[in-house]
Design a protein around this motif. Sequence first.
Motif, PDB file in Angstrom:
ATOM      1  N   LYS A 105       0.735  -1.211  -0.111  1.00  0.00           N
ATOM      2  CA  LYS A 105      -0.007  -0.104   0.136  1.00  0.00           C
ATOM      3  C   LYS A 105       0.903   1.235  -0.053  1.00  0.00           C
ATOM      4  O   LYS A 105       0.586   2.188  -0.815  1.00  0.00           O
ATOM      5  N   ALA A 106       2.079   1.282   0.876  1.00  0.00           N
ATOM      6  CA  ALA A 106       2.785   2.483   0.950  1.00  0.00           C
ATOM      7  C   ALA A 106       3.411   2.464  -0.555  1.00  0.00           C
ATOM      8  O   ALA A 106       3.822   3.839  -0.990  1.00  0.00           O
ATOM      9  N   LEU A 107       3.888   1.717  -1.052  1.00  0.00           N
ATOM     10  CA  LEU A 107       4.460   1.690  -2.341  1.00  0.00           C
ATOM     11  C   LEU A 107       3.638   2.332  -3.462  1.00  0.00           C
ATOM     12  O   LEU A 107       3.964   2.967  -4.500  1.00  0.00           O
ATOM     13  N   GLU A 108       2.363   1.823  -3.593  1.00  0.00           N
ATOM     14  CA  GLU A 108       1.598   2.224  -4.515  1.00  0.00           C
ATOM     15  C   GLU A 108       0.980   3.619  -4.309  1.00  0.00           C
ATOM     16  O   GLU A 108       0.877   4.377  -5.395  1.00  0.00           O
ATOM     17  N   ASN A 109       0.927   3.966  -2.971  1.00  0.00           N
ATOM     18  CA  ASN A 109       0.568   5.338  -2.699  1.00  0.00           C
ATOM     19  C   ASN A 109       1.583   6.356  -3.254  1.00  0.00           C
ATOM     20  O   ASN A 109       1.432   7.538  -3.638  1.00  0.00           O
ATOM     21  N   GLN A 110       3.110   5.935  -2.969  1.00  0.00           N
ATOM     22  CA  GLN A 110       4.222   6.974  -3.188  1.00  0.00           C
ATOM     23  C   GLN A 110       4.344   6.801  -4.740  1.00  0.00           C
ATOM     24  O   GLN A 110       4.574   7.626  -5.500  1.00  0.00           O
ATOM     25  N   HIS A 111       4.257   5.647  -5.616  1.00  0.00           N
ATOM     26  CA  HIS A 111       4.355   5.510  -6.859  1.00  0.00           C
ATOM     27  C   HIS A 111       3.222   4.801  -7.493  1.00  0.00           C
ATOM     28  O   HIS A 111       3.239   3.454  -7.875  1.00  0.00           O
ATOM     29  N   PRO A 112       2.191   5.473  -7.761  1.00  0.00           N
ATOM     30  CA  PRO A 112       0.909   4.928  -8.318  1.00  0.00           C
ATOM     31  C   PRO A 112       1.424   4.061  -9.915  1.00  0.00           C
ATOM     32  O   PRO A 112       2.085   5.024 -10.658  1.00  0.00           O
ATOM     33  N   HIS A 132      12.999  -8.400  19.988  1.00  0.00           N
ATOM     34  CA  HIS A 132      13.298  -7.799  18.427  1.00  0.00           C
ATOM     35  C   HIS A 132      12.494  -6.465  18.275  1.00  0.00           C
ATOM     36  O   HIS A 132      12.147  -6.359  16.968  1.00  0.00           O
ATOM     37  N   ILE A 133      12.216  -5.690  18.992  1.00  0.00           N
ATOM     38  CA  ILE A 133      11.425  -4.658  18.879  1.00  0.00           C
ATOM     39  C   ILE A 133      12.138  -3.253  19.250  1.00  0.00           C
ATOM     40  O   ILE A 133      11.433  -2.169  19.354  1.00  0.00           O
ATOM     41  N   ALA A 134      13.511  -3.209  19.354  1.00  0.00           N
ATOM     42  CA  ALA A 134      14.228  -1.873  19.585  1.00  0.00           C
ATOM     43  C   ALA A 134      13.777  -0.922  18.630  1.00  0.00           C
ATOM     44  O   ALA A 134      13.539   0.084  18.998  1.00  0.00           O
ATOM     45  N   SER A 135      13.639  -1.292  17.494  1.00  0.00           N
ATOM     46  CA  SER A 135      13.482  -0.263  16.551  1.00  0.00           C
ATOM     47  C   SER A 135      12.734  -0.975  15.219  1.00  0.00           C
ATOM     48  O   SER A 135      13.133  -1.854  14.609  1.00  0.00           O
ATOM     49  N   LEU A 136      11.405  -0.664  14.845  1.00  0.00           N
ATOM     50  CA  LEU A 136      10.625  -1.436  13.711  1.00  0.00           C
ATOM     51  C   LEU A 136      10.496  -0.380  12.655  1.00  0.00           C
ATOM     52  O   LEU A 136      10.074   0.825  12.845  1.00  0.00           O
ATOM     53  N   THR A 137      10.769  -0.871  11.431  1.00  0.00           N
ATOM     54  CA  THR A 137      10.544   0.016  10.168  1.00  0.00           C
ATOM     55  C   THR A 137       9.048   0.085  10.001  1.00  0.00           C
ATOM     56  O   THR A 137       8.164  -0.722  10.034  1.00  0.00           O
ATOM     57  N   ASN A 138       8.881   1.712   9.666  1.00  0.00           N
ATOM     58  CA  ASN A 138       7.574   1.830   9.400  1.00  0.00           C
ATOM     59  C   ASN A 138       7.558   2.217   8.098  1.00  0.00           C
ATOM     60  O   ASN A 138       8.179   3.235   7.331  1.00  0.00           O
ATOM     61  N   PRO A 139       6.580   1.462   7.103  1.00  0.00           N
ATOM     62  CA  PRO A 139       6.695   1.417   5.660  1.00  0.00           C
ATOM     63  C   PRO A 139       6.417   2.876   5.285  1.00  0.00           C
ATOM     64  O   PRO A 139       7.148   3.428   4.184  1.00  0.00           O
ATOM     65  N   ASN A 140       5.606   3.630   5.695  1.00  0.00           N
ATOM     66  CA  ASN A 140       5.189   4.970   5.400  1.00  0.00           C
ATOM     67  C   ASN A 140       6.246   5.906   5.762  1.00  0.00           C
ATOM     68  O   ASN A 140       6.440   7.004   4.783  1.00  0.00           O
ATOM     69  N   SER A 141       7.032   5.527   6.492  1.00  0.00           N
ATOM     70  CA  SER A 141       8.320   6.490   6.824  1.00  0.00           C
ATOM     71  C   SER A 141       9.534   6.434   5.785  1.00  0.00           C
ATOM     72  O   SER A 141      10.218   7.245   5.653  1.00  0.00           O
ATOM     73  N   VAL A 142       9.499   5.117   5.358  1.00  0.00           N
ATOM     74  CA  VAL A 142      10.696   5.210   4.533  1.00  0.00           C
ATOM     75  C   VAL A 142      10.423   4.831   3.182  1.00  0.00           C
ATOM     76  O   VAL A 142      11.734   4.647   2.152  1.00  0.00           O
ATOM     77  N   VAL A 143       9.143   4.711   2.784  1.00  0.00           N
ATOM     78  CA  VAL A 143       8.969   3.946   1.355  1.00  0.00           C
ATOM     79  C   VAL A 143       9.557   5.144  -0.059  1.00  0.00           C
ATOM     80  O   VAL A 143       9.800   4.839  -0.688  1.00  0.00           O
ATOM     81  N   ALA A 144       9.575   6.374   0.587  1.00  0.00           N
ATOM     82  CA  ALA A 144       9.883   7.383  -0.222  1.00  0.00           C
ATOM     83  C   ALA A 144      11.619   7.271  -0.726  1.00  0.00           C
ATOM     84  O   ALA A 144      11.803   7.372  -2.029  1.00  0.00           O
TER      85      ALA A 144
END
Length: 309
Positions: free
Chosen positions: A17-24, A272-284
């Motif tokens: 979803k994040a990729l499709e929103n960033q790059h239709p 393994h939860i010290a830092s979790l990647t948020n797709p919306n934050s990194v997809v750009a």
Amino acid sequence: MSMLIVCPGKDPENWVKALENQHPGLNIYVYPEDHDKEEVEFALTWNHPRGLFKNYPNLKVIASMGAGVDHITQDPGLPEDVKITRIVDEMISEDMSDYVLSQVMNHIRGLHEYTKMQQEKKWDRFQYKRPKDTKIGIMGLGVLGNAVADKLNKNGFQIYGWSKTEKTCDNVTSFHGKDQLDEFLENSEILVCLLPLTKDTENILNANLFDRLPEGAYVINAARGQHLVEHDLMEMIDNGHLSGASLDVFREEPLPEEHPFWEHSKINITPHIASLTNPNSVVAQIVENYERMKEEEPLKNKIELDKGY
């Protein structure tokens, strides 16, 4: 031209979803659904099956879904000349910094002990340490290490850092290389491992290293489970040289039910939860590298394969 998502055990829906929103219009395949392997030039992955990517003749870039890339680089079946990228994100750095700070404070204030005392209905008190009187050693002064050092420094701790090569970090007494490791360890009342996993750093948290820490030192591993020799840690805690450990990463994840860490009173476990990647934050940044690949421009956050990071 297509992008392939490979993340066994993870739900890829948020990434799609994040990729499709960033790059239709971006053509996205999700492994193991049926797809044309010759179309794929860019793969986004976490813990792909070993040897998978050698089946993609036109693959140019493998992008990690997180800050770590060892899950990619340790695959002996990677295609030749493929480029590998990692995630660099302020949210990941902030989350890791908060995690380490919370584990440090938990230790110096004895909160883990008080949790156990509550379960035993035991009322007791003991002396705690203050940040200004606590020396923390950080192994690994990359993006995450620098962020953690800055957070701990702002909270009043004395910060020491060690890296393979010489690095300068504000408000950190820095050491580098094997020749300066002993002096670094001597000043590490709390040792934080944030090293990349390479052939040189695998098993680096071992009895020999622990023995060079001050008596009563505490260990925090938020890097990779393969950094730690598990038996050595338990032995050094049980003989009193180490006061305990906080572990967020393990050689086998999920941690098996029969593993002795679960029952050890001086080992604090997080999954393994010290830092979790948020797709919306990194997809750009992922989409930007996809476009850079198409235009044959230099990629951002590309790793050096010979170094492993």
